[in-house]
Design a protein around this motif. Structure first.
Motif, PDB file in Angstrom:
ATOM      1  N   SER A  56       0.829  -1.217   0.000  1.00  0.00           N
ATOM      2  CA  SER A  56       0.000   0.000   0.000  1.00  0.00           C
ATOM      3  C   SER A  56       0.860   1.263   0.000  1.00  0.00           C
ATOM      4  O   SER A  56       0.515   2.246  -0.661  1.00  0.00           O
ATOM      5  CB  SER A  56      -0.981   0.003   1.171  1.00  0.00           C
ATOM      6  N   SER A  57       1.984   1.234   0.711  1.00  0.00           N
ATOM      7  CA  SER A  57       2.843   2.429   0.694  1.00  0.00           C
ATOM      8  C   SER A  57       3.526   2.583  -0.663  1.00  0.00           C
ATOM      9  O   SER A  57       3.731   3.700  -1.131  1.00  0.00           O
ATOM     10  CB  SER A  57       3.871   2.391   1.825  1.00  0.00           C
ATOM     11  N   ARG A  58       3.869   1.466  -1.301  1.00  0.00           N
ATOM     12  CA  ARG A  58       4.445   1.548  -2.651  1.00  0.00           C
ATOM     13  C   ARG A  58       3.422   2.127  -3.618  1.00  0.00           C
ATOM     14  O   ARG A  58       3.756   2.966  -4.454  1.00  0.00           O
ATOM     15  CB  ARG A  58       4.866   0.167  -3.146  1.00  0.00           C
ATOM     16  N   LYS A  59       2.180   1.667  -3.514  1.00  0.00           N
ATOM     17  CA  LYS A  59       1.133   2.172  -4.404  1.00  0.00           C
ATOM     18  C   LYS A  59       0.935   3.665  -4.196  1.00  0.00           C
ATOM     19  O   LYS A  59       0.807   4.423  -5.160  1.00  0.00           O
ATOM     20  CB  LYS A  59      -0.175   1.422  -4.167  1.00  0.00           C
ATOM     21  N   LYS A  60       0.939   4.080  -2.948  1.00  0.00           N
ATOM     22  CA  LYS A  60       0.758   5.501  -2.642  1.00  0.00           C
ATOM     23  C   LYS A  60       1.916   6.330  -3.196  1.00  0.00           C
ATOM     24  O   LYS A  60       1.714   7.397  -3.773  1.00  0.00           O
ATOM     25  CB  LYS A  60       0.644   5.689  -1.128  1.00  0.00           C
ATOM     26  N   GLU A  61       3.141   5.823  -3.020  1.00  0.00           N
ATOM     27  CA  GLU A  61       4.319   6.570  -3.452  1.00  0.00           C
ATOM     28  C   GLU A  61       4.522   6.541  -4.962  1.00  0.00           C
ATOM     29  O   GLU A  61       4.839   7.560  -5.571  1.00  0.00           O
ATOM     30  CB  GLU A  61       5.567   6.018  -2.765  1.00  0.00           C
ATOM     31  N   TYR A  62       4.365   5.368  -5.569  1.00  0.00           N
ATOM     32  CA  TYR A  62       4.703   5.206  -6.983  1.00  0.00           C
ATOM     33  C   TYR A  62       3.487   5.103  -7.903  1.00  0.00           C
ATOM     34  O   TYR A  62       3.622   5.266  -9.114  1.00  0.00           O
ATOM     35  CB  TYR A  62       5.556   3.947  -7.180  1.00  0.00           C
ATOM     36  N   GLY A  63       2.328   4.811  -7.353  1.00  0.00           N
ATOM     37  CA  GLY A  63       1.138   4.557  -8.164  1.00  0.00           C
ATOM     38  C   GLY A  63       0.781   5.641  -9.167  1.00  0.00           C
ATOM     39  O   GLY A  63       0.555   5.336 -10.344  1.00  0.00           O
ATOM     40  N   PRO A  64       0.718   6.900  -8.741  1.00  0.00           N
ATOM     41  CA  PRO A  64       0.346   7.940  -9.710  1.00  0.00           C
ATOM     42  C   PRO A  64       1.319   8.033 -10.892  1.00  0.00           C
ATOM     43  O   PRO A  64       0.887   8.155 -12.045  1.00  0.00           O
ATOM     44  CB  PRO A  64       0.358   9.217  -8.872  1.00  0.00           C
ATOM     45  N   ALA A  65       2.602   7.946 -10.633  1.00  0.00           N
ATOM     46  CA  ALA A  65       3.582   8.033 -11.723  1.00  0.00           C
ATOM     47  C   ALA A  65       3.508   6.803 -12.619  1.00  0.00           C
ATOM     48  O   ALA A  65       3.603   6.918 -13.846  1.00  0.00           O
ATOM     49  CB  ALA A  65       4.993   8.194 -11.166  1.00  0.00           C
ATOM     50  N   ILE A  66       3.336   5.641 -12.018  1.00  0.00           N
ATOM     51  CA  ILE A  66       3.219   4.408 -12.812  1.00  0.00           C
ATOM     52  C   ILE A  66       1.972   4.485 -13.688  1.00  0.00           C
ATOM     53  O   ILE A  66       2.021   4.186 -14.878  1.00  0.00           O
ATOM     54  CB  ILE A  66       3.195   3.161 -11.906  1.00  0.00           C
ATOM     55  N   ALA A  67       0.851   4.901 -13.112  1.00  0.00           N
ATOM     56  CA  ALA A  67      -0.396   5.013 -13.878  1.00  0.00           C
ATOM     57  C   ALA A  67      -0.250   6.001 -15.027  1.00  0.00           C
ATOM     58  O   ALA A  67      -0.732   5.756 -16.141  1.00  0.00           O
ATOM     59  CB  ALA A  67      -1.541   5.415 -12.956  1.00  0.00           C
ATOM     60  N   ALA A  68       0.418   7.108 -14.772  1.00  0.00           N
ATOM     61  CA  ALA A  68       0.620   8.111 -15.823  1.00  0.00           C
ATOM     62  C   ALA A  68       1.465   7.542 -16.958  1.00  0.00           C
ATOM     63  O   ALA A  68       1.156   7.756 -18.140  1.00  0.00           O
ATOM     64  CB  ALA A  68       1.278   9.359 -15.249  1.00  0.00           C
ATOM     65  N   ARG A  69       2.524   6.803 -16.612  1.00  0.00           N
ATOM     66  CA  ARG A  69       3.365   6.202 -17.662  1.00  0.00           C
ATOM     67  C   ARG A  69       2.603   5.127 -18.426  1.00  0.00           C
ATOM     68  O   ARG A  69       2.728   5.042 -19.648  1.00  0.00           O
ATOM     69  CB  ARG A  69       4.644   5.631 -17.054  1.00  0.00           C
ATOM     70  N   GLN A  70       1.807   4.340 -17.729  1.00  0.00           N
ATOM     71  CA  GLN A  70       1.031   3.297 -18.396  1.00  0.00           C
ATOM     72  C   GLN A  70       0.016   3.925 -19.347  1.00  0.00           C
ATOM     73  O   GLN A  70      -0.166   3.468 -20.456  1.00  0.00           O
ATOM     74  CB  GLN A  70       0.311   2.414 -17.360  1.00  0.00           C
ATOM     75  N   SER A  71      -0.623   4.986 -18.885  1.00  0.00           N
ATOM     76  CA  SER A  71      -1.611   5.687 -19.702  1.00  0.00           C
ATOM     77  C   SER A  71      -0.946   6.311 -20.942  1.00  0.00           C
ATOM     78  O   SER A  71      -1.490   6.248 -22.045  1.00  0.00           O
ATOM     79  CB  SER A  71      -2.285   6.767 -18.875  1.00  0.00           C
ATOM     80  N   ALA A  72       0.227   6.886 -20.753  1.00  0.00           N
ATOM     81  CA  ALA A  72       0.953   7.509 -21.869  1.00  0.00           C
ATOM     82  C   ALA A  72       1.358   6.494 -22.922  1.00  0.00           C
ATOM     83  O   ALA A  72       1.488   6.824 -24.092  1.00  0.00           O
ATOM     84  CB  ALA A  72       2.188   8.238 -21.346  1.00  0.00           C
ATOM     85  N   HIS A  73       1.553   5.246 -22.482  1.00  0.00           N
ATOM     86  CA  HIS A  73       1.944   4.177 -23.406  1.00  0.00           C
ATOM     87  C   HIS A  73       0.763   3.330 -23.856  1.00  0.00           C
ATOM     88  O   HIS A  73       0.936   2.268 -24.452  1.00  0.00           O
ATOM     89  CB  HIS A  73       3.014   3.293 -22.775  1.00  0.00           C
ATOM     90  N   GLY A  74      -0.454   3.777 -23.549  1.00  0.00           N
ATOM     91  CA  GLY A  74      -1.644   3.068 -23.992  1.00  0.00           C
ATOM     92  C   GLY A  74      -1.892   1.754 -23.281  1.00  0.00           C
ATOM     93  O   GLY A  74      -2.595   0.899 -23.812  1.00  0.00           O
ATOM     94  N   GLN A  75      -1.313   1.571 -22.107  1.00  0.00           N
ATOM     95  CA  GLN A  75      -1.530   0.345 -21.343  1.00  0.00           C
ATOM     96  C   GLN A  75      -2.503   0.627 -20.223  1.00  0.00           C
ATOM     97  O   GLN A  75      -2.700   1.758 -19.814  1.00  0.00           O
ATOM     98  CB  GLN A  75      -0.207  -0.168 -20.777  1.00  0.00           C
ATOM     99  N   ARG A  76      -3.114  -0.432 -19.744  1.00  0.00           N
ATOM    100  CA  ARG A  76      -4.082  -0.387 -18.654  1.00  0.00           C
ATOM    101  C   ARG A  76      -5.361   0.126 -19.091  1.00  0.00           C
ATOM    102  O   ARG A  76      -5.904   0.996 -19.388  1.00  0.00           O
ATOM    103  CB  ARG A  76      -3.568   0.400 -17.469  1.00  0.00           C
TER     104      ARG A  76
END
Length: 76
Positions: A56-76
């Motif tokens: 949960s702390s990893r998701k809180k810390e890294y989740g927004p950036a990971i989601a943004a990168r996934q979205s930028a690459h058309g994933q998820r």
């Protein structure tokens, strides 16, 4: 409870979104590292619980950036 029974009760946190985010080294779905994913079956119940305790702390810390990168690459 024996160790085999304890292992059955600590399920993998996999969400079937198996994409490793290169900058963070974490899975975009479950926030585990490749080492944690690959070793899950061999980890003791204590090791599994420790990993789950960090997710949960990893998701809180890294989740927004990971989601943004996934979205930028058309994933998820």
């Amino acid at each position: 409870m024996n160790e085999a029974a304890a292992d059955e009760r600590i399920a993998s946190p996999c969400t079937s979104v198996c994409v490793i985010d290169a900058p963070s080294g974490l899975c975009a779905g479950c926030y585990r590292t490749l080492h944690e994913i690959a070793g899950w079956i061999d980890f003791s119940p204590g090791e599994r619980l420790a990993i789950i305790g960090e997710l949960s702390s990893r998701k809180k810390e890294y989740g927004p950036a990971i989601a943004a990168r996934q979205s930028a690459h058309g994933q998820r």
